[in-house]
Design an enzyme around this catalytic site. Sequence first.
Site, PDB file in Angstrom:
ATOM      1  N   ASP A   3      -2.036  10.612  -1.951  1.00 52.95           N
ATOM      2  CA  ASP A   3      -2.393   9.620  -2.971  1.00 52.95           C
ATOM      3  C   ASP A   3      -2.752  10.252  -4.304  1.00 52.95           C
ATOM      4  O   ASP A   3      -2.695   9.606  -5.345  1.00 52.95           O
ATOM      5  CB  ASP A   3      -3.555   8.761  -2.478  1.00 52.95           C
ATOM      6  CG  ASP A   3      -3.076   7.872  -1.361  1.00 52.95           C
ATOM      7  OD1 ASP A   3      -2.937   8.371  -0.233  1.00 52.95           O
ATOM      8  OD2 ASP A   3      -2.759   6.705  -1.639  1.00 52.95           O
TER       9      ASP A   3
ATOM     10  N   LYS B  78      -4.663   9.841   3.371  1.00 56.77           N
ATOM     11  CA  LYS B  78      -5.323   8.943   4.314  1.00 56.77           C
ATOM     12  C   LYS B  78      -6.335   9.678   5.183  1.00 56.77           C
ATOM     13  O   LYS B  78      -6.083  10.789   5.636  1.00 56.77           O
ATOM     14  CB  LYS B  78      -4.241   8.280   5.174  1.00 56.77           C
ATOM     15  CG  LYS B  78      -4.715   7.281   6.194  1.00 56.77           C
ATOM     16  CD  LYS B  78      -5.641   6.211   5.635  1.00 56.77           C
ATOM     17  CE  LYS B  78      -5.065   5.483   4.446  1.00 56.77           C
ATOM     18  NZ  LYS B  78      -6.072   4.665   3.734  1.00 56.77           N
TER      19      LYS B  78
ATOM     20  N   ARG C 111      -7.293  -0.619  -6.855  1.00 59.13           N
ATOM     21  CA  ARG C 111      -7.609   0.433  -5.867  1.00 59.13           C
ATOM     22  C   ARG C 111      -7.881   1.738  -6.631  1.00 59.13           C
ATOM     23  O   ARG C 111      -7.207   2.010  -7.624  1.00 59.13           O
ATOM     24  CB  ARG C 111      -6.475   0.618  -4.848  1.00 59.13           C
ATOM     25  CG  ARG C 111      -6.437  -0.506  -3.805  1.00 59.13           C
ATOM     26  CD  ARG C 111      -5.546  -0.173  -2.629  1.00 59.13           C
ATOM     27  NE  ARG C 111      -6.182   0.708  -1.666  1.00 59.13           N
ATOM     28  CZ  ARG C 111      -5.531   1.232  -0.628  1.00 59.13           C
ATOM     29  NH1 ARG C 111      -4.252   0.979  -0.427  1.00 59.13           N
ATOM     30  NH2 ARG C 111      -6.157   2.013   0.221  1.00 59.13           N
TER      31      ARG C 111
ATOM     32  N   ARG D 125       0.870  -1.178   0.000  1.00 59.26           N
ATOM     33  CA  ARG D 125       0.000   0.000   0.000  1.00 59.26           C
ATOM     34  C   ARG D 125       0.899   1.217   0.000  1.00 59.26           C
ATOM     35  O   ARG D 125       2.115   1.106   0.099  1.00 59.26           O
ATOM     36  CB  ARG D 125      -1.025  -0.018   1.147  1.00 59.26           C
ATOM     37  CG  ARG D 125      -0.664  -0.689   2.432  1.00 59.26           C
ATOM     38  CD  ARG D 125       0.437  -0.028   3.180  1.00 59.26           C
ATOM     39  NE  ARG D 125       0.220   1.391   3.318  1.00 59.26           N
ATOM     40  CZ  ARG D 125       1.167   2.274   3.571  1.00 59.26           C
ATOM     41  NH1 ARG D 125       2.426   1.892   3.688  1.00 59.26           N
ATOM     42  NH2 ARG D 125       0.909   3.554   3.691  1.00 59.26           N
ATOM     43  N   GLY D 126       0.270   2.403  -0.136  1.00 63.43           N
ATOM     44  CA  GLY D 126       1.065   3.626  -0.314  1.00 63.43           C
ATOM     45  C   GLY D 126       1.176   3.882  -1.805  1.00 63.43           C
ATOM     46  O   GLY D 126       1.524   2.973  -2.573  1.00 63.43           O
ATOM     47  N   ALA D 127       0.873   5.135  -2.200  1.00 60.24           N
ATOM     48  CA  ALA D 127       0.697   5.425  -3.626  1.00 60.24           C
ATOM     49  C   ALA D 127       1.873   4.986  -4.514  1.00 60.24           C
ATOM     50  O   ALA D 127       1.679   4.229  -5.477  1.00 60.24           O
ATOM     51  CB  ALA D 127       0.384   6.914  -3.799  1.00 60.24           C
TER      52      ALA D 127
HETATM   53  O1  MRU Z   1      -4.479   3.123   2.193  1.00 62.59           O
HETATM   54  P1  MRU Z   1      -3.006   3.336   2.069  1.00 62.59           P
HETATM   55  O2  MRU Z   1      -2.222   2.783   3.210  1.00 62.59           O
HETATM   56  O3  MRU Z   1      -2.485   2.881   0.736  1.00 62.59           O
HETATM   57  O4  MRU Z   1      -2.839   4.907   2.118  1.00 62.59           O
HETATM   58  C1  MRU Z   1      -1.554   5.439   2.033  1.00 62.59           C
HETATM   59  C2  MRU Z   1      -1.520   6.901   2.227  1.00 62.59           C
HETATM   60  O5  MRU Z   1      -2.524   7.544   2.421  1.00 62.59           O
HETATM   61  C3  MRU Z   1      -0.180   7.533   2.103  1.00 62.59           C
HETATM   62  O6  MRU Z   1      -0.087   8.646   2.940  1.00 62.59           O
HETATM   63  C4  MRU Z   1       0.025   7.984   0.648  1.00 62.59           C
HETATM   64  O7  MRU Z   1      -0.149   6.900  -0.214  1.00 62.59           O
HETATM   65  C5  MRU Z   1       1.349   8.574   0.419  1.00 62.59           C
HETATM   66  S1  MRU Z   1       2.566   7.322   0.387  1.00 62.59           S
HETATM   67  C6  MRU Z   1       4.065   7.929   0.014  1.00 62.59           C
END
Ligand code: MRU
Length: 348
Positions: A240, A251, A92, A49-51
Amino acid sequence: MSENKIETLRWNNDHLEMIDQRILPTDFQYISYNSALTVADGIRSMVVRGAPAIGCAAAYGVALEALNLQDASVDKFSKGMEQAFKILLESRPTAINLFWAIDRMRSKMNENINLTSIEIANKLLTEAHEILNEDIEINRTMGTFGAELLEDGDCVLTHCNAGALATAGHGTALGVIRSAVEVGKNISVIADETRPFLQGARLTAWEMVQEGIPVSLISDNMSGHLMSNGEVDAIVVGTDRVASNGDVANKIGTYMVAVLAKRHNIPFYVACPLSTIDLSITSGSEIPIEERPIEEVTGYRDFQWAAKGISVRNPAFDVTPADLVTAIITEKGVVFSPNSEKIKRLFD
Ligand code: MRU
């Protein structure tokens, strides 16, 4: 410090391996992936997870599918690849990096469409490696720019996990913190636990502990109190998707932090690569907000604490309007008081 201590995703001979982020920090384990379908499942179930990390995973998903189809007829190859793109695109909805990476892989495939299937597959694998390596490099550049915004002795609050685990390495928001520490600044971190999936408690806190950066974990509802006490000097988060006017989706809970930061005159920084900026939308209201399973709110893992049958909402992201953002930190530099004009200029 090693260049990339935490390898969120790695290529191993003929398959992709990803750290299972669902079981951190109590267990540490890689899961192997050998097709677009399994990678899409890893994205959907939040193994990764994480963009930026989602973008890298999707790129490898495309490459894996091409490798699986390398002996297929031209017709079968192109049908199989279309199916792979579709499955990955649906994994996603909010992080634009997913769509960005798939677009880039599709362009690479189209550029090489006259080659044999095996040659195309190899080109796609090389492209996936490039996306991963570029991400680490970009995070380091952003880190250098962002580190200048932090003062020696600062206490930085962050929300969710925008660290090495959310990227190919180093991180976006946590990359800024890591880079500031690398240049000798004393930085301490406050990690919001980040209900309901607990990326802050499970992932950010773990990364900072691994790194030896002082970190205090708080539940999300404590941040206002600490800000009002003068205990937070700056806020750095990831995102994201950024709309072309500078509105930022991140988030769930980030918006609350930004409003409180404004109230207490604390700078609110957002760190992201250009691949997270979506120039095709004019404002944050156009960003699709993922709704996740209700079980994330009613309990944790096998334990349910809420009444059975309770109605639940679980939007996974919120949008912080651009006017609450002090600056966006990118690999092209820092954009203070972001707006459409300044953001467009980044792409010139
Ligand atoms: O649902 P997630 O854990 O994928 O959400 C991640 C976030 O909101 C991060 O802050 C965002 O992707 C930035 S990651 C460098």
